[in-house]
Structures are given as C-alpha cells and as structure tokens.
Design a protein around this motif. Structure first.
Motif, PDB file in Angstrom:
ATOM      1  N   ARG A  43       0.829  -2.224  -3.226  1.00  0.00           N
ATOM      2  CA  ARG A  43       1.581  -0.890  -3.490  1.00  0.00           C
ATOM      3  C   ARG A  43       2.059  -0.352  -2.168  1.00  0.00           C
ATOM      4  O   ARG A  43       3.125   0.189  -1.993  1.00  0.00           O
ATOM      5  CB  ARG A  43       0.631   0.107  -4.108  1.00  0.00           C
ATOM      6  CG  ARG A  43       1.265   1.259  -4.457  1.00  0.00           C
ATOM      7  CD  ARG A  43       2.219   1.411  -5.778  1.00  0.00           C
ATOM      8  NE  ARG A  43       2.763   2.581  -5.926  1.00  0.00           N
ATOM      9  CZ  ARG A  43       3.951   3.082  -5.950  1.00  0.00           C
ATOM     10  NH1 ARG A  43       4.916   2.309  -5.762  1.00  0.00           N
ATOM     11  NH2 ARG A  43       4.337   4.446  -6.017  1.00  0.00           N
ATOM     12  N   PHE A  44       1.331  -0.433  -0.921  1.00  0.00           N
ATOM     13  CA  PHE A  44       1.693  -0.020   0.231  1.00  0.00           C
ATOM     14  C   PHE A  44       2.688  -0.718   0.681  1.00  0.00           C
ATOM     15  O   PHE A  44       3.725  -0.098   1.280  1.00  0.00           O
ATOM     16  CB  PHE A  44       0.398   0.032   1.192  1.00  0.00           C
ATOM     17  CG  PHE A  44       0.710   0.471   2.482  1.00  0.00           C
ATOM     18  CD1 PHE A  44       1.553   1.547   2.761  1.00  0.00           C
ATOM     19  CD2 PHE A  44      -0.052  -0.213   3.600  1.00  0.00           C
ATOM     20  CE1 PHE A  44       1.539   1.918   4.126  1.00  0.00           C
ATOM     21  CE2 PHE A  44       0.219   0.081   4.929  1.00  0.00           C
ATOM     22  CZ  PHE A  44       1.078   1.342   5.098  1.00  0.00           C
ATOM     23  N   VAL A  45       2.783  -1.829   0.527  1.00  0.00           N
ATOM     24  CA  VAL A  45       4.069  -2.849   1.076  1.00  0.00           C
ATOM     25  C   VAL A  45       5.283  -2.619   0.304  1.00  0.00           C
ATOM     26  O   VAL A  45       6.355  -2.525   1.188  1.00  0.00           O
ATOM     27  CB  VAL A  45       3.597  -4.437   1.045  1.00  0.00           C
ATOM     28  CG1 VAL A  45       4.795  -5.185   1.231  1.00  0.00           C
ATOM     29  CG2 VAL A  45       2.520  -4.627   2.088  1.00  0.00           C
ATOM     30  N   GLU A  46       4.980  -2.003  -0.992  1.00  0.00           N
ATOM     31  CA  GLU A  46       6.252  -1.846  -1.682  1.00  0.00           C
ATOM     32  C   GLU A  46       6.705  -0.550  -1.029  1.00  0.00           C
ATOM     33  O   GLU A  46       8.002  -0.402  -0.985  1.00  0.00           O
ATOM     34  CB  GLU A  46       5.890  -1.809  -3.312  1.00  0.00           C
ATOM     35  CG  GLU A  46       5.687  -2.919  -3.960  1.00  0.00           C
ATOM     36  CD  GLU A  46       5.217  -2.355  -5.349  1.00  0.00           C
ATOM     37  OE1 GLU A  46       5.601  -1.332  -5.762  1.00  0.00           O
ATOM     38  OE2 GLU A  46       4.602  -3.265  -6.184  1.00  0.00           O
ATOM     39  N   GLU A  47       6.082   0.567  -0.880  1.00  0.00           N
ATOM     40  CA  GLU A  47       6.282   1.773  -0.266  1.00  0.00           C
ATOM     41  C   GLU A  47       7.225   1.557   1.087  1.00  0.00           C
ATOM     42  O   GLU A  47       7.890   2.129   1.422  1.00  0.00           O
ATOM     43  CB  GLU A  47       5.331   2.916  -0.420  1.00  0.00           C
ATOM     44  CG  GLU A  47       4.653   3.106  -1.772  1.00  0.00           C
ATOM     45  CD  GLU A  47       5.811   3.866  -2.328  1.00  0.00           C
ATOM     46  OE1 GLU A  47       6.702   4.580  -1.904  1.00  0.00           O
ATOM     47  OE2 GLU A  47       5.891   4.171  -3.849  1.00  0.00           O
ATOM     48  N   LEU A  48       6.462   0.945   1.972  1.00  0.00           N
ATOM     49  CA  LEU A  48       6.946   0.397   3.166  1.00  0.00           C
ATOM     50  C   LEU A  48       8.363  -0.088   3.161  1.00  0.00           C
ATOM     51  O   LEU A  48       9.193   0.381   3.801  1.00  0.00           O
ATOM     52  CB  LEU A  48       5.926  -0.720   4.174  1.00  0.00           C
ATOM     53  CG  LEU A  48       4.790  -0.214   4.682  1.00  0.00           C
ATOM     54  CD1 LEU A  48       3.844  -1.083   4.963  1.00  0.00           C
ATOM     55  CD2 LEU A  48       4.977   0.927   5.763  1.00  0.00           C
ATOM     56  N   HIS A  49       8.656  -0.785   2.185  1.00  0.00           N
ATOM     57  CA  HIS A  49       9.967  -1.804   1.969  1.00  0.00           C
ATOM     58  C   HIS A  49      11.052  -0.446   1.604  1.00  0.00           C
ATOM     59  O   HIS A  49      12.100  -0.672   1.790  1.00  0.00           O
ATOM     60  CB  HIS A  49      10.012  -2.606   0.917  1.00  0.00           C
ATOM     61  CG  HIS A  49       9.191  -4.060   1.543  1.00  0.00           C
ATOM     62  ND1 HIS A  49       9.491  -5.367   1.073  1.00  0.00           N
ATOM     63  CD2 HIS A  49       8.361  -4.223   2.393  1.00  0.00           C
ATOM     64  CE1 HIS A  49       8.803  -6.174   1.721  1.00  0.00           C
ATOM     65  NE2 HIS A  49       8.149  -5.625   2.485  1.00  0.00           N
ATOM     66  N   ALA A  50      10.379   0.474   0.970  1.00  0.00           N
ATOM     67  CA  ALA A  50      11.454   1.393   0.450  1.00  0.00           C
ATOM     68  C   ALA A  50      11.944   2.403   1.610  1.00  0.00           C
ATOM     69  O   ALA A  50      13.122   3.006   1.624  1.00  0.00           O
ATOM     70  CB  ALA A  50      10.798   2.511  -0.531  1.00  0.00           C
ATOM     71  N   VAL A  51      11.232   2.298   2.733  1.00  0.00           N
ATOM     72  CA  VAL A  51      11.522   2.950   4.042  1.00  0.00           C
ATOM     73  C   VAL A  51      11.712   2.049   4.928  1.00  0.00           C
ATOM     74  O   VAL A  51      11.808   2.505   6.285  1.00  0.00           O
ATOM     75  CB  VAL A  51      10.390   4.257   4.267  1.00  0.00           C
ATOM     76  CG1 VAL A  51      10.297   5.233   3.296  1.00  0.00           C
ATOM     77  CG2 VAL A  51       9.137   3.369   4.592  1.00  0.00           C
ATOM     78  N   ASN A  52      12.101   0.881   4.774  1.00  0.00           N
ATOM     79  CA  ASN A  52      12.946  -0.177   5.605  1.00  0.00           C
ATOM     80  C   ASN A  52      11.819  -0.691   6.845  1.00  0.00           C
ATOM     81  O   ASN A  52      12.338  -1.052   7.887  1.00  0.00           O
ATOM     82  CB  ASN A  52      13.956   0.477   6.589  1.00  0.00           C
ATOM     83  CG  ASN A  52      15.226   0.825   5.522  1.00  0.00           C
ATOM     84  OD1 ASN A  52      15.545   0.217   4.683  1.00  0.00           O
ATOM     85  ND2 ASN A  52      15.807   1.999   5.874  1.00  0.00           N
ATOM     86  N   TRP A  53      10.495  -0.617   6.196  1.00  0.00           N
ATOM     87  CA  TRP A  53       9.521  -1.360   7.087  1.00  0.00           C
ATOM     88  C   TRP A  53       9.333  -2.752   6.144  1.00  0.00           C
ATOM     89  O   TRP A  53       8.494  -2.482   5.060  1.00  0.00           O
ATOM     90  CB  TRP A  53       8.323  -0.607   7.443  1.00  0.00           C
ATOM     91  CG  TRP A  53       8.332   0.435   8.406  1.00  0.00           C
ATOM     92  CD1 TRP A  53       8.790   1.814   8.043  1.00  0.00           C
ATOM     93  CD2 TRP A  53       8.233   0.453   9.706  1.00  0.00           C
ATOM     94  NE1 TRP A  53       8.882   2.530   9.239  1.00  0.00           N
ATOM     95  CE2 TRP A  53       8.409   1.633  10.291  1.00  0.00           C
ATOM     96  CE3 TRP A  53       7.955  -0.933  10.458  1.00  0.00           C
ATOM     97  CZ2 TRP A  53       8.279   1.794  11.686  1.00  0.00           C
ATOM     98  CZ3 TRP A  53       7.874  -0.416  11.851  1.00  0.00           C
ATOM     99  CH2 TRP A  53       8.047   0.787  12.569  1.00  0.00           C
ATOM    100  N   MET A  54       9.778  -3.767   7.079  1.00  0.00           N
ATOM    101  CA  MET A  54       9.238  -5.209   6.235  1.00  0.00           C
ATOM    102  C   MET A  54       8.003  -5.598   6.690  1.00  0.00           C
ATOM    103  O   MET A  54       7.993  -6.654   7.445  1.00  0.00           O
ATOM    104  CB  MET A  54      10.342  -5.930   6.429  1.00  0.00           C
ATOM    105  CG  MET A  54      11.782  -5.379   5.782  1.00  0.00           C
ATOM    106  SD  MET A  54      11.383  -4.893   4.223  1.00  0.00           S
ATOM    107  CE  MET A  54      13.037  -3.741   3.981  1.00  0.00           C
ATOM    108  N   TRP A  55       6.924  -5.331   6.127  1.00  0.00           N
ATOM    109  CA  TRP A  55       5.529  -5.770   6.549  1.00  0.00           C
ATOM    110  C   TRP A  55       4.963  -6.953   5.654  1.00  0.00           C
ATOM    111  O   TRP A  55       5.280  -6.461   4.665  1.00  0.00           O
ATOM    112  CB  TRP A  55       4.549  -4.454   6.787  1.00  0.00           C
ATOM    113  CG  TRP A  55       4.776  -3.969   8.098  1.00  0.00           C
ATOM    114  CD1 TRP A  55       5.643  -4.067   8.927  1.00  0.00           C
ATOM    115  CD2 TRP A  55       3.863  -2.746   8.577  1.00  0.00           C
ATOM    116  NE1 TRP A  55       5.470  -3.135  10.102  1.00  0.00           N
ATOM    117  CE2 TRP A  55       4.399  -2.415   9.741  1.00  0.00           C
ATOM    118  CE3 TRP A  55       2.927  -2.307   7.931  1.00  0.00           C
ATOM    119  CZ2 TRP A  55       3.814  -1.275  10.179  1.00  0.00           C
ATOM    120  CZ3 TRP A  55       2.175  -1.178   8.795  1.00  0.00           C
ATOM    121  CH2 TRP A  55       2.768  -0.839   9.640  1.00  0.00           C
ATOM    122  N   THR A  56       4.198  -7.865   6.071  1.00  0.00           N
ATOM    123  CA  THR A  56       3.598  -8.691   5.183  1.00  0.00           C
ATOM    124  C   THR A  56       2.317  -7.794   4.663  1.00  0.00           C
ATOM    125  O   THR A  56       1.746  -6.817   5.244  1.00  0.00           O
ATOM    126  CB  THR A  56       2.896  -9.866   6.069  1.00  0.00           C
ATOM    127  OG1 THR A  56       2.229  -9.469   6.968  1.00  0.00           O
ATOM    128  CG2 THR A  56       4.247 -10.540   6.431  1.00  0.00           C
TER     129      THR A  56
END
Length: 79
Positions: free
Chosen positions: A29-42
């Motif tokens: 869920r954290f990774v999904e939220e990061l992608h929404a704000v342009n942070w592409m983390w594993t």
C-alpha cells in the motif's frame, strides 16, 4: 518531479485501520501511494525507509517476504 515531503504524505495515506482497531501500513500500500506522488520505489526500498525513518511503527508481519505489515505502537504500554 517528486518532492521529499511527499514520502511522508504517502506513508500517512497508506495507513489503514485493521479489524482489531490498530493503525497499520503494508509495504504494498505504501508503494502504491508513493507511485501516486511520483516516487518509484521497490518494496525493499520502502521497507528500508520505514525501518529508518518511522520509529512509532513496528513490524507485525505474519508471513515472510517483502510485503510486510507495520503497526502503530505505544512504547508506554502496548500496541
């Protein structure tokens, strides 16, 4: 362009309340939220950030793997 403060924003947005009433964050869920704000983390990068930057959540995962579950805890007397 991603902003550093968006990481904490994404973490707060990833919080959910589980069946027992605890505030929890899953890595996915954290990774999904990061992608929404342009942070592409594993998931590994997200777990590392949580471990180093968030002292009020502890790992309560019941399964092995990168998709971990972190719960808000009270250091003065319980979860």
């Amino acid at each position: 362009m991603p902003r550093r403060e968006d990481i904490e924003f994404a973490f707060r947005n990833a919080m959910e309340i589980d069946k027992s009433g605890r505030r929890v964050v899953t890595t996915s869920r954290f990774v999904e939220e990061l992608h929404a704000v342009n942070w592409m983390w594993t998931m590994r990068e997200a777990n590392r950030w949580i471990e180093l930057s968030v002292s009020t959540f502890k790992d309560v995962s019941t399964e092995e793997g990168e998709n971990r579950t972190f719960a808000l805890y009270n250091p003065n007397g319980g979860l």
